[in-house]
Design a protein around this motif. Structure first.
Motif, PDB file in Angstrom:
ATOM      1  N   LEU A  38      34.331 -26.403  12.073  1.00 50.48           N
ATOM      2  CA  LEU A  38      32.593 -25.264  11.141  1.00 50.48           C
ATOM      3  C   LEU A  38      32.250 -24.896  13.017  1.00 50.48           C
ATOM      4  N   GLN A  39      32.341 -23.629  12.862  1.00 49.57           N
ATOM      5  CA  GLN A  39      31.891 -22.475  13.653  1.00 49.57           C
ATOM      6  C   GLN A  39      30.546 -23.003  14.297  1.00 49.57           C
ATOM      7  N   THR A  40      30.376 -22.773  14.817  1.00 48.92           N
ATOM      8  CA  THR A  40      28.710 -22.689  15.757  1.00 48.92           C
ATOM      9  C   THR A  40      27.586 -21.719  15.179  1.00 48.92           C
ATOM     10  N   GLY A  41      26.535 -21.650  15.149  1.00 49.27           N
ATOM     11  CA  GLY A  41      25.275 -20.519  15.009  1.00 49.27           C
ATOM     12  C   GLY A  41      24.781 -20.765  13.905  1.00 49.27           C
ATOM     13  N   SER A  42      24.966 -19.766  12.855  1.00 55.14           N
ATOM     14  CA  SER A  42      24.422 -20.043  10.991  1.00 55.14           C
ATOM     15  C   SER A  42      25.522 -21.023  10.540  1.00 55.14           C
ATOM     16  N   LYS A  43      24.504 -22.110   9.926  1.00 54.16           N
ATOM     17  CA  LYS A  43      25.046 -22.920   8.282  1.00 54.16           C
ATOM     18  C   LYS A  43      26.157 -21.836   7.446  1.00 54.16           C
ATOM     19  N   PRO A  44      25.135 -20.797   6.954  1.00 43.08           N
ATOM     20  CA  PRO A  44      25.956 -19.546   5.831  1.00 43.08           C
ATOM     21  C   PRO A  44      26.873 -19.315   6.413  1.00 43.08           C
ATOM     22  N   ALA A  45      26.686 -18.502   7.458  1.00 45.11           N
ATOM     23  CA  ALA A  45      27.667 -18.253   7.813  1.00 45.11           C
ATOM     24  C   ALA A  45      29.253 -18.914   8.204  1.00 45.11           C
ATOM     25  N   ALA A  46      28.766 -20.066   8.974  1.00 45.88           N
ATOM     26  CA  ALA A  46      29.964 -20.729   9.303  1.00 45.88           C
ATOM     27  C   ALA A  46      30.452 -21.114   8.399  1.00 45.88           C
ATOM     28  N   TYR A  47      29.805 -21.649   6.828  1.00 40.32           N
ATOM     29  CA  TYR A  47      30.211 -22.704   5.231  1.00 40.32           C
ATOM     30  C   TYR A  47      31.123 -21.361   4.687  1.00 40.32           C
ATOM     31  N   TYR A  48      30.724 -20.738   4.669  1.00 41.91           N
ATOM     32  CA  TYR A  48      30.967 -18.695   4.236  1.00 41.91           C
ATOM     33  C   TYR A  48      32.639 -18.877   5.081  1.00 41.91           C
ATOM     34  N   ALA A  49      33.033 -18.670   6.255  1.00 43.10           N
ATOM     35  CA  ALA A  49      33.876 -18.614   6.879  1.00 43.10           C
ATOM     36  C   ALA A  49      35.094 -19.638   7.176  1.00 43.10           C
ATOM     37  N   LEU A  50      34.636 -20.842   7.168  1.00 39.38           N
ATOM     38  CA  LEU A  50      35.274 -21.746   6.373  1.00 39.38           C
ATOM     39  C   LEU A  50      36.095 -21.953   5.344  1.00 39.38           C
ATOM     40  N   SER A  51      35.347 -21.361   4.015  1.00 37.56           N
ATOM     41  CA  SER A  51      35.572 -21.549   2.568  1.00 37.56           C
ATOM     42  C   SER A  51      36.272 -20.937   2.394  1.00 37.56           C
ATOM     43  N   GLN A  52      36.674 -19.530   3.445  1.00 38.17           N
ATOM     44  CA  GLN A  52      37.545 -18.244   3.325  1.00 38.17           C
ATOM     45  C   GLN A  52      39.086 -19.121   4.395  1.00 38.17           C
ATOM     46  N   LEU A  53      38.477 -19.304   5.144  1.00 34.58           N
ATOM     47  CA  LEU A  53      39.772 -20.476   5.368  1.00 34.58           C
ATOM     48  C   LEU A  53      40.098 -20.822   4.796  1.00 34.58           C
TER      49      LEU A  53
END
Length: 156
Positions: A38-53
């Motif tokens: 999970l990337q650092t920073g905003s949790k919603p943005a990190a969740y979205y990025a990981l869901s896309q990955l």
């Protein structure tokens, strides 16, 4: 017939990925052994990025089934880390379900239905892994995700 499956174990802020070709019998052929963080920073943005990955990986690699280790109860009580893992597990389940079949299996069910030993005993047995997997090397930290694939094949 050989299918391509992925086993996932979500813990904290990471996802352990075991990607293998699963024939009807014989050793599985490991295609990839990865860790998604999970990337650092905003949790919603990190969740979205990981869901896309996750969904992109599954789609691009022709994955037909994903097997995810289910949440487990804790004997020492629920802590914030459990909630973070549960949130990420939900994100990954949703992303995977947008691409293919998803099964969620508790570790206890794997121990009960796979063989004559508990999962942790199989995980420690290096000889077992040499017999059950060919292809790319399997990291010892990814054995639990790979075990999900073996258990699911036995149940299918």
């Amino acid at each position: 017939m050989t299918e391509r499956w992925v086993g996932l174990v979500i813990s904290g802020e990471k996802v352990t990925v075991a990607d293998a070709e699963v024939p009807d019998d014989g050793p599985l052929i490991l295609q990839a052994d990865l860790t998604w963080k999970l990337q650092t920073g905003s949790k919603p943005a990190a969740y979205y990025a990981l869901s896309q990955l996750c969904s992109n990986y599954l789609r691009e690699n022709g994955i037909e089934k994903v097997v995810i280790k289910a949440s487990a109860t804790s004997q020492s009580g629920v802590r914030l880390g459990h909630f973070h893992s549960a949130e990420l597990r939900g994100v990954i389940q949703s992303a995977a379900a947008s691409v293919c079949e998803v099964k969620v299996i508790p570790k206890a069910a794997v121990s009960k239905n796979f063989g004559d030993r508990k999962v942790d005993e199989y995980i420690k047995d290096t000889g077992f892994w040499g017999q059950e997997f060919n292809g790319k090397p399997l990291r010892s930290g990814s054995r639990e995700a790979a075990m999900l694939l073996l258990a699911e094949r036995k149940q299918a």
